[in-house]
Design an enzyme around this catalytic site. Sequence first.
Site, mmCIF file in Angstrom:
data_model
loop_
_atom_site.group_PDB
_atom_site.id
_atom_site.type_symbol
_atom_site.label_atom_id
_atom_site.label_comp_id
_atom_site.label_asym_id
_atom_site.label_seq_id
_atom_site.Cartn_x
_atom_site.Cartn_y
_atom_site.Cartn_z
ATOM 1 C CG MET A 159 -2.918 -25.656 33.980
ATOM 2 S SD MET A 159 -4.663 -25.555 34.211
ATOM 3 C CE MET A 159 -5.113 -27.321 34.873
ATOM 4 C CG ASP A 161 2.765 -22.607 39.072
ATOM 5 O OD1 ASP A 161 2.738 -23.744 39.132
ATOM 6 O OD2 ASP A 161 3.631 -21.970 39.233
ATOM 7 C CD GLN A 177 3.779 -20.438 34.660
ATOM 8 O OE1 GLN A 177 4.958 -21.035 34.693
ATOM 9 N NE2 GLN A 177 3.428 -19.332 34.051
ATOM 10 C CG ASP A 285 6.978 -17.952 41.321
ATOM 11 O OD1 ASP A 285 7.103 -17.842 40.181
ATOM 12 O OD2 ASP A 285 7.178 -19.086 42.060
ATOM 13 C CD GLU A 339 8.697 -23.439 43.321
ATOM 14 O OE1 GLU A 339 9.357 -23.560 42.217
ATOM 15 O OE2 GLU A 339 8.050 -24.157 43.485
ATOM 16 C CG ASP A 372 11.787 -25.746 44.680
ATOM 17 O OD1 ASP A 372 10.830 -27.033 44.133
ATOM 18 O OD2 ASP A 372 12.715 -25.337 44.251
#
Length: 678
Positions: A159, A161, A177, A285, A339, A372
């Site tokens: 798993m 975000d 996610q 995003d 992000e 990031d």
Amino acid sequence: MSRCSASKFEQSVPLINQHNNMVDTNPFRTFPDLEATFSYTPLPEEAEPTGIPASRLKHLKSFFITLCGILFLGLLMVLIHDQGSTTTTPVVVEGERSLSSSTMIMGENIKAVSRGVPEGVSEKSFRLFSGEGDSYPWTNAMLSWQRTSYHFQPQKNWMNDPNGPMFYKGWYHFFYQYNPDAAVWGNIVWAHAVSKDLIHWLYLPFAMVSDHWYDINGVWSGSATLLPDGNIVMLYTGSTNESVQVQNLAYPANLSDPLLIDWVKYSGNPVLVPPPGIGLKDYRDPTTAWYTPDRKWRVTIGSKVNTTGTSLVYQTEDFISYELMDGVLHAVPGTGMWECVDFYPVSTIGDIGLDTSVIGAGVKHVLKASLDDDKHDYYALGTYDEETESWTPDNPAEDVGIGMRYDYGKYYASKTFYDQNKGRRVLWGWTGETDSEAADIEKGWASVQTIPRVVLFDNKTGSNLLQWPVEEVESLRLTSKDFINVEVGAGSVVPLDVGTATQLDIIAEFEIDEEALEGTMEADVGYNCSTSGGAAGRGRLGPFGLLVLADESLSEQTTVYFYISKGIDGNLTTFFCSDESRSSKANDVGKQVYGNTVPVLNGEKLSMRLLVDHSIVESFAQGGRTCITSRVYPTEAIYGAARLFLFNNATGASVITSLKIWKMNSAFIRPFPNDQRI
Ligand code: DQQ
């Protein structure tokens, strides 16, 4: 403003099958249907040990013999040790430290594969290991213990975000996610779970899988917007068949279904493609949209131009066609790709949450970016000007990416939502693993979500946010123990007899000896949690705090502590830190020292709250001004051997501590039951 359209882009890609989505328009769906759509097999109620490869059994046997010997010796020591007494031995000494993170080397045999980086997402593997050579001989019992009991996790696999959180018709919805196939990043879909209280969760069928050219390489992160007419729109990033990042629109198939089980992808997807000047893999995003006085919705999307992190703003009336606004919401040179940008108002005049569209007097706006480059979530407070469509930080020295972080530990890709049910803004954050990828594969899962946190503007300091676990987590509190005015002398450790200490909620207050504080002319100016020796670095006025997930002999311990430094001008600076250096005897896990300063106002006691849940420790100082999340993987301080201690490693001051400690129940997190009807 330049007009953006997806039509040109569409011509160069394959035809879309617009009927791939499973859409059930029956509002009276029954749960046998629901079960039929589950894509993975539920695990048994009790955690089963993970299988061990036969080749390792011989090795494990000899390891067990050694371990039994060590345990026997440990037991002897425990019997000799007087549990009620205060020892005057310093808690940790410099010589015992593991390699610092800057000197960490990773053994060849545990080198993790880079996943998703060529496709244009962050490196998801943890690489800062504390040792070299062979990976640690983990046992099933050790790995099983690491699974948390009241934090959200899928039943198995990877798993990352949090996506599209919202409250709808009596249910909190959480999408995330998820890799349905393995405990590593890849094949990303949107998994879905619902809850009545943000603590107990029921897994539902996947909301969206990668089944169109525009998201065939992954249904990546995105956000929900609840429209005033009752509709819901979900904007998410798709990684296309050519690994181009585009923005797509989806919506619930059936708004009368409180569980929002079925989702429809808009037939004209993608609705947005990278504009000129933006890299095809630097565009992802989308945030929750906010409504402006000129009756248009705006949404922001993270990006970068060269090394400047930035957030583009689009305007839309229907979420189908968009205008790219002139300028950007904000940009900070040197911060790299942004992000999972989040943008929302906070009230400066009351302890309430605000809907994302609120502007005006008594409001500041928070801009958050997940960097990031360093995998941390940075936020800043500032002012939003909807005329110029820009945001300006209150303090440019504390701008996004160079100033405050939500959390100084392992915490990333977070996202808030406005909870209209309770009038609060709630923050979700992803906490990845800091062990090896091999261990994740062996245990069959990777990552947890932190307990959702309420976010408020700190009216007292005026310069930061407060984060606090949602009140619902308190429903898990079982028996409690109070410890009042415990004196912890300089260089001592005091056991706290709470029995097994793997699932705890701890509230602690500390008062440092006033005379020592006054009498100290200057102490540890230039202190830094990460580089000043951690819990072993003894100063006049610190460190002092708690040892959690420690075994009786303190051979393993995770420390959470305060450290006070004093300038020659008499000014005090308080640090809040967590030291993982001695959290595990394993060599193939990360062991970092995290932390930062925490504002302490005149007349305030030092206070901390800790949520301990097996391999995760969430720590909050001064009501949530500074937060640290640690992932730790002890080998001995597990199950019934996990203990709790107070410590004071200062050289020149004793500390008086009062605590309330609750044992925590486990949350029910399981598939939606078949026998329930809405
Ligand atoms: N994770 C998603 C991306 C996002 C990244 C892919 C952040 O959309 O940028 O899984 O962790």
